[in-house]
Design a protein around this motif. Structure first.
Motif, PDB file in Angstrom:
ATOM      1  N   LEU A   1     -18.645 -23.466  18.180  1.00  0.00           N
ATOM      2  CA  LEU A   1     -18.898 -22.747  16.836  1.00  0.00           C
ATOM      3  C   LEU A   1     -17.800 -22.808  15.664  1.00  0.00           C
ATOM      4  O   LEU A   1     -18.176 -22.162  14.669  1.00  0.00           O
ATOM      5  N   MET A   2     -16.685 -23.445  16.040  1.00  0.00           N
ATOM      6  CA  MET A   2     -15.693 -23.329  15.135  1.00  0.00           C
ATOM      7  C   MET A   2     -14.752 -24.668  14.828  1.00  0.00           C
ATOM      8  O   MET A   2     -15.182 -25.568  15.942  1.00  0.00           O
ATOM      9  N   ASP A   3     -14.118 -24.866  14.074  1.00  0.00           N
ATOM     10  CA  ASP A   3     -13.533 -26.312  13.680  1.00  0.00           C
ATOM     11  C   ASP A   3     -12.393 -26.354  14.755  1.00  0.00           C
ATOM     12  O   ASP A   3     -11.631 -25.241  15.222  1.00  0.00           O
TER      13      ASP A   3
ATOM     14  N   GLU B   1     -19.728 -11.402  19.056  1.00  0.00           N
ATOM     15  CA  GLU B   1     -20.605 -12.398  19.652  1.00  0.00           C
ATOM     16  C   GLU B   1     -21.212 -11.759  20.748  1.00  0.00           C
ATOM     17  O   GLU B   1     -20.538 -11.345  21.844  1.00  0.00           O
TER      18      GLU B   1
ATOM     19  N   PRO C   1     -19.726 -15.816  13.880  1.00  0.00           N
ATOM     20  CA  PRO C   1     -20.292 -16.049  12.428  1.00  0.00           C
ATOM     21  C   PRO C   1     -20.638 -15.115  11.714  1.00  0.00           C
ATOM     22  O   PRO C   1     -21.288 -14.472  12.112  1.00  0.00           O
TER      23      PRO C   1
ATOM     24  N   ARG D   1     -14.725 -20.257  26.684  1.00  0.00           N
ATOM     25  CA  ARG D   1     -15.342 -20.508  25.340  1.00  0.00           C
ATOM     26  C   ARG D   1     -15.807 -21.885  25.447  1.00  0.00           C
ATOM     27  O   ARG D   1     -16.831 -22.290  24.462  1.00  0.00           O
TER      28      ARG D   1
ATOM     29  N   THR E   1      -9.244 -24.016  14.244  1.00  0.00           N
ATOM     30  CA  THR E   1      -9.264 -22.860  14.768  1.00  0.00           C
ATOM     31  C   THR E   1      -9.224 -22.658  16.287  1.00  0.00           C
ATOM     32  O   THR E   1      -8.780 -21.562  16.780  1.00  0.00           O
ATOM     33  N   GLN E   2      -9.868 -23.811  16.796  1.00  0.00           N
ATOM     34  CA  GLN E   2      -9.879 -23.389  18.208  1.00  0.00           C
ATOM     35  C   GLN E   2      -8.324 -23.498  18.636  1.00  0.00           C
ATOM     36  O   GLN E   2      -7.978 -22.702  19.741  1.00  0.00           O
TER      37      GLN E   2
ATOM     38  N   THR F   1     -10.880 -13.313  10.291  1.00  0.00           N
ATOM     39  CA  THR F   1     -10.857 -14.955  10.394  1.00  0.00           C
ATOM     40  C   THR F   1     -11.691 -15.489  11.122  1.00  0.00           C
ATOM     41  O   THR F   1     -12.147 -14.906  12.075  1.00  0.00           O
ATOM     42  N   ALA F   2     -12.468 -16.630  10.830  1.00  0.00           N
ATOM     43  CA  ALA F   2     -13.355 -17.200  11.545  1.00  0.00           C
ATOM     44  C   ALA F   2     -12.848 -17.389  12.975  1.00  0.00           C
ATOM     45  O   ALA F   2     -11.765 -17.758  13.231  1.00  0.00           O
ATOM     46  N   GLY F   3     -13.800 -17.341  13.855  1.00  0.00           N
ATOM     47  CA  GLY F   3     -13.212 -17.742  15.347  1.00  0.00           C
ATOM     48  C   GLY F   3     -12.710 -16.684  16.116  1.00  0.00           C
ATOM     49  O   GLY F   3     -13.011 -16.603  17.197  1.00  0.00           O
TER      50      GLY F   3
END
Ligand SMILES: C[S@@+](CC[C@H](N)C(=O)[O-])C[C@H]1O[C@@H](n2cnc3c(N)ncnc32)[C@H](O)[C@@H]1O
Length: 409
Positions: free
Chosen positions: A308-310, A395, A390, A333, A313-314, A384-386
């Motif tokens: 789900l993330m770039d 989650e 989302p 993950r 970020t991973q 922050t994303a991740g």
């Protein structure tokens, strides 16, 4: 950072002397400084020099989080960031350990007294052996892990977790450290207002932070929290009793519980899965399916999947795997949880991911239940994303067991 969003008191919460409180506050603020000031510096470092240098040496751009990591580990800024983060984590636990050591005999005695007077069950089998993925290392650098006991009827690890996690999350999981449970409960209230589970199981409950909101929403339900850490469930039982809630706790492995088939209408977990293992996780899903009644719900709130993330970020998040004693953090993950749930017996059409908005944010937005300063403090935080699902929030993997008619067909 404001200091006003304080942990709610309860009868066995460890207290702190002025010196201890000041060390704890420093540890929490140091962590905040790293997140707000050092962490954002990683992006320009990566884009400005690391990606270019990787491309020069490899003849191609970094493709995934592993390539990014390969380039970043040699960079001096990243090295400083990663070491500061590790030191902050160790300092944080240390600031609480010394405070608990000072008051351990009285905390143990108070816990025994509260548990002794409680109506709810506490089950700690004498011959229980916790799994190696929990005992082999001190997960997230917490000294002693979840299972160490230093004396009879010891609760020290539970007390350490209760106070330590409040500092670890910098207060953002709310005054009772219960934001994950509270958010799932709010989700149920909003999306399934008619759902009235008679029996609820919280797997990997630690000290019952997330377990108690279920008892608040469903006061008539029989609620159980289970964990492999004996001192954790001992503390959980006393804490719940001290807060006036009738919740049962047991030292039990979520891979193989002693509950009968079909006993529960709702089985939940909160940040349990990423602390298990590749072999254990499918077994936890299968056990949840076994103990659920037809039509019952399994809900796991945990880290969002990497897809789900770039990649950058991973890479940032995967630093937990490398530097914070979280060996399964990244691998979990990458797992296909929908396929795992299907393999455990759930129909694929009844399995999905969703976002449970953070209760603490909803409170802040509504300025309800928190002081003005606390609300501003929460609202100030950048999610922050991740780190979260989302759009912000936790989650959640939700799976419904087939109802009796479908099971019979
Ligand atoms: C990060 S903590 C969970 C926090 C807690 N659910 C909450 O919301 O505050 C993970 C917990 O899972 C427990 N655990 C790990 N593997 C387990 C298993 N197989 N069965 C039961 N508990 C387990 C650990 O002992 C630890 O207490």
């Amino acid at each position: 950072m404001l200091n006003t969003f304080q942990q709610a008191d309860h009868p066995i919460l460890p207290t702190a002397t002025a010196d201890e409180a000041s060390r704890q506050e420093f540890a929490k603020s140091f962590k905040g400084f790293i997140q707000s000031t050092l962490l954002p510096g990683l992006t320009p470092i990566y884009q400005g020099r690391v990606a270019r240098s990787f491309e020069k040496s490899n003849g191609r751009a970094p493709a995934d989080r592993r390539d990014i990591r390969a380039g970043m580990v040699d960079d001096i800024y990243f090295q400083h960031y990663a070491s500061a983060n590790r030191v902050a984590q160790e300092l944080l636990w240390e600031s609480v350990v010394s405070s608990i050591d000072r008051q351990l005999p009285e905390l143990n005695a108070k816990a025994a007294q509260l548990s002794g007077a409680a109506k709810a069950a506490l089950d700690i089998p004498a011959d229980f052996v916790p799994p190696r993925y929990v005992t082999a290392l001190d997960i997230h650098c917490m000294p002693g892990g979840y299972c160490s006991e230093v004396c009879e009827d010891d609760i020290s690890v539970g007390a350490l977790y209760d106070r330590g996690v409040y500092l670890y999350s910098m207060g953002y999981t709310g005054p009772n450290n219960d934001d994950m449970g509270r958010s799932v409960v709010n989700y149920l209230k909003r999306h399934m207002p008619d759902f009235q589970p008679r029996r609820i199981l919280d797997m990997g409950c630690t000290v019952g932070h997330s377990t108690l909101p279920y008892k608040e929403l469903f006061p008539e339900a029989e609620v159980w929290g289970i964990d492999v850490g004996g001192p954790c469930v001992r503390y959980a039982h006393a804490r719940a009793a001290g807060m006036g809630l009738d919740v049962n706790f047991a030292q039990m492995n979520a891979e193989e519980t002693s509950f009968p088939d079909g006993h529960f209408d709702l089985v939940v977990s909160h940040i349990l899965l990423h602390e298990t293992s590749g072999k254990a996780m499918p077994r936890v899903f299968a056990e949840a399916h076994r103990v659920l009644a037809p039509g019952g719900l399994m809900i796991h709130a945990d880290l969002p999947p990497f897809d789900l993330m770039d990649p950058f970020t991973q890479f940032i998040l995967d630093n937990e795997t490398w530097y914070n004693n979280e060996p399964f953090w990244g691998a979990m993950r990458d797992m296909d949880q929908i396929a795992l749930a299907e393999k455990a017996g759930f129909d694929r059409s009844q399995v999905r991911f969703d976002t449970a908005p953070m209760a603490v944010m909803e409170f802040a937005a509504a300025a309800e239940g928190y002081s003005q300063e606390a609300s501003e403090h929460v609202a100030e935080r950048e999610f922050t994303a991740g780190e979260f699902a989302p759009g912000g929030g936790w989650e959640v993997l939700i799976a419904r067991k087939a109802d009796a008619a479908a099971l019979a067909a």
